[in-house]
Design a protein around this motif. Structure first.
Motif, short mmCIF file in Angstrom:
data_model
loop_
_atom_site.label_atom_id
_atom_site.label_comp_id
_atom_site.label_asym_id
_atom_site.label_seq_id
_atom_site.Cartn_x
_atom_site.Cartn_y
_atom_site.Cartn_z
N HIS A 175 -49.11 89.46 101.79
CA HIS A 175 -50.26 89.52 102.02
C HIS A 175 -51.63 90.53 102.65
O HIS A 175 -50.76 90.66 103.99
CB HIS A 175 -50.67 88.22 103.17
N LEU A 176 -52.51 91.23 101.74
CA LEU A 176 -52.87 92.87 102.53
C LEU A 176 -53.62 92.28 103.90
O LEU A 176 -53.97 93.39 104.36
CB LEU A 176 -54.35 93.21 101.19
N LEU A 177 -53.44 91.61 104.76
CA LEU A 177 -53.85 91.35 106.30
C LEU A 177 -53.15 90.77 106.42
O LEU A 177 -53.08 91.33 107.91
CB LEU A 177 -55.72 90.45 106.10
N ALA A 178 -52.19 89.39 106.79
CA ALA A 178 -51.91 89.04 107.14
C ALA A 178 -50.61 88.51 107.36
O ALA A 178 -49.48 88.93 107.77
CB ALA A 178 -51.67 86.89 107.07
N ILE A 299 -58.43 90.18 86.94
CA ILE A 299 -59.79 89.15 86.04
C ILE A 299 -60.82 90.29 86.81
O ILE A 299 -61.79 90.02 86.19
CB ILE A 299 -59.54 88.73 86.46
N ASN A 300 -60.77 90.90 87.95
CA ASN A 300 -61.85 91.12 89.01
C ASN A 300 -61.53 91.80 89.81
O ASN A 300 -60.56 92.45 90.06
CB ASN A 300 -63.18 90.50 89.01
N LEU A 301 -63.01 92.90 90.40
CA LEU A 301 -62.70 94.23 91.07
C LEU A 301 -61.72 93.23 92.81
O LEU A 301 -60.46 93.86 93.54
CB LEU A 301 -63.74 94.74 91.68
N TYR A 302 -62.86 92.47 92.84
CA TYR A 302 -61.97 91.97 94.08
C TYR A 302 -60.29 90.95 94.15
O TYR A 302 -59.62 91.54 95.23
CB TYR A 302 -62.73 90.36 94.03
N GLN A 303 -59.75 90.56 93.27
CA GLN A 303 -58.70 90.12 92.59
C GLN A 303 -57.67 92.43 92.92
O GLN A 303 -56.28 91.82 93.37
CB GLN A 303 -58.00 89.79 91.47
N THR A 304 -57.86 92.91 92.42
CA THR A 304 -57.63 93.55 92.09
C THR A 304 -57.10 95.21 93.26
O THR A 304 -56.21 95.51 93.38
CB THR A 304 -58.71 95.13 91.27
N CYS A 305 -57.94 94.29 94.52
CA CYS A 305 -57.30 94.82 95.64
C CYS A 305 -56.00 94.88 96.76
O CYS A 305 -55.07 94.99 96.56
CB CYS A 305 -58.42 94.30 97.12
N LYS A 306 -55.51 93.77 95.67
CA LYS A 306 -54.07 93.56 96.02
C LYS A 306 -52.88 94.15 95.36
O LYS A 306 -52.26 94.95 96.02
CB LYS A 306 -53.77 91.85 95.57
N THR A 307 -53.51 94.65 94.16
CA THR A 307 -52.42 95.72 93.76
C THR A 307 -52.53 97.28 94.13
O THR A 307 -51.86 97.75 94.84
CB THR A 307 -53.06 95.97 91.88
N VAL A 308 -54.51 97.42 95.03
CA VAL A 308 -54.48 98.79 95.75
C VAL A 308 -53.80 98.93 96.70
O VAL A 308 -53.35 99.97 97.23
CB VAL A 308 -55.79 98.91 95.69
N ILE A 309 -53.88 97.61 97.37
CA ILE A 309 -53.17 97.75 98.71
C ILE A 309 -52.16 98.20 98.52
O ILE A 309 -51.37 99.08 99.73
CB ILE A 309 -53.36 96.30 99.82
#
Length: 430
Positions: A175-178, A299-309
């Motif tokens: 998880h990107l934060l927790a 599907i969107n940029l919001y979900q893409t953040c998981k890949t970027v992180i």
């Protein structure tokens, strides 16, 4: 040339790079327990809980039990497969159907429909039980329990607290934060107030204004992660009786499961995820090419953040990230769009975020922060003009993305390929 098919939207894209430039294809380590069926994995975990008695021994006839389940955005965890076994365990402990309450841990997500509840429970359980949607804004149905040492007010779903036992269910992933999903996240953010959720997630920023994201808040890390520690403290007010979490393989199967004490069992599950999806790398690359793994993860940029992180962990500072994410639904959230389009600098975005924090705003901020640190190229359907203030480049093909990377950084770029970027976490062995 080395060519790898990488998922993109509902199809695939051939990614070709000079073979001499390839450092590694970063993908999950293979699971060692594929001989077990998914049902056997579930049954074994419930029969062998960690730091706890069996669930059927912890509950008694006449007691009310709340089972906290994930919402439809987590349908991939196959809860309709494992929930019948949890209900069976409760029944075997003397708990009647009318004393079992299912609450959908929506956190700050939207309410779920009746049809979605059926998907969550499965047809047979849906005939026996109803699901209550948690509403983080409904103050009348929230109970204040106190504050954590981080200052987070712990306001929890009243109906859950009225039960004798609270059972947490879910899945463990990076998880990107927790640090890791699952476990305590079923409580915070799962069944807490909006204020609780936002106060907790604001710990993703450095304590000092102007310093951006908190470097201790990241995937695969919990030891000194304040956001994780705050979630644990909030959950200690609730005192869950039992936890059951699954771990999926890259084919979407339940490959492992852990049950028992919500802290100890979760820690054991995190170790399994780390062994499977944590991939050691000996050096950072000049270029990382990553895909989320196709629809719906891109599907969107919001979900893409998981890949970027995750991809960020494999590339040198000042290096290049090419992210294959179709983003057919654009930003995916108005707050993400606001943070990227309405401000000219990362500093302006940070100031605005600190004044009025939301998770989606943080995602927009984080993406712009990454685009300032790296050459960030998105292969997708988004309009370049929508993201240019955040220094992000958008192109329609991988060939065009590579052309830009080679033109700006040179052709001899040491490269990692990440075909399952949303799930695999590169771990640099310093």
């Amino acid at each position: 040339m080395y060519t790898l098919k990488m998922k993109y939207g509902r199809g695939t894209v051939d990614v070709s790079i000079p073979k001499k430039n390839l450092l590694k294809v970063i993908e999950s380590n293979s699971s060692k327990e594929k001989s077990k069926t998914q049902e056997e994995v579930i049954i074994d975990a419930l029969a062998n809980p960690i730091a706890s008695a069996r669930l059927k021994q912890l509950v008694h006839q006449g007691e009310k039990v709340c089972v906290v389940i994930s919402d439809v955005t987590r349908l991939w965890q196959k809860m309709s497969m494992y929930l019948p076994y949890i209900v069976e365990e409760l029944n075997n402990g003397g708990v009647k159907d009318e004393d079992i309450l299912f609450i959908s841990a929506t956190g700050s997500h939207r309410e779920q429909t009746k049809e979605e509840h059926t998907l969550l429970l499965g047809e047979k359980l849906s005939e026996r039980f109803e699901v209550i949607n948690h509403n983080c804004h409904d103050e009348e149905n929230l109970t204040y329990l106190g504050k954590t040492r981080f200052g987070t007010p712990v306001m929890v779903n009243k109906k859950a607290l009225e039960c004798d036992h609270i059972i947490l269910t879910g899945a463990i992933v990076f998880h990107l934060l927790a640090g890791w999903g699952g476990g305590k996240k079923s409580v915070l953010p799962g069944i807490c107030s909006y204020e609780s959720i936002m106060k907790n997630h604001a710990l993703s920023l450095s304590p000092n204004a102007g310093e951006g994201s908190n470097p201790l808040v990241k995937s695969g890390y919990t030891e000194n992660n304040p956001l994780h520690q705050d979630m644990l403290e909030a959950t200690s007010f609730v005192k869950p009786t039992f936890m059951f979490n699954v771990i999926m393989d890259k084919e979407g199967r339940i490959s492992h499961a852990v049950a028992g004490n919500y802290i100890k069992a979760h820690e054991a599950g995190c170790k399994i995820v780390d062994q499977i999806d944590g991939v050691a790398i000996e050096e950072k690359a000049d270029l990382v090419i990553a895909t989320a793994g196709g629809y719906p993860k891109d599907i969107n940029l919001y979900q893409t953040c998981k890949t970027v992180i995750n991809a960020k962990e494999a590339v040198k500072k000042g290096g290049t990230m090419i992210i294959l994410s179709q983003c057919t639904e654009g930003f995916g959230n108005d707050h993400v769009q606001e943070m990227i389009r309405n401000y000219d600098t990362v500093e302006e975005r940070e100031t605005a975020l600190r004044e009025d924090y939301s998770i989606a705003k943080y995602i927009g901020y984080f993406m712009s922060e990454v685009a300032q640190e790296f050459l960030f190229i998105l292969v997708g359907d988004m309009d370049q003009k929508l993201v240019e203030k955040a220094n992000m480049k958008v192109v329609s093909t991988i060939e065009k993305a590579l052309e830009i990377a080679y033109e700006e950084k040179g052709k001899d770029l040491k490269t990692y390929l990440m075909p399952y970027g949303a799930n695999t976490l590169p771990k640099f062995l310093k």
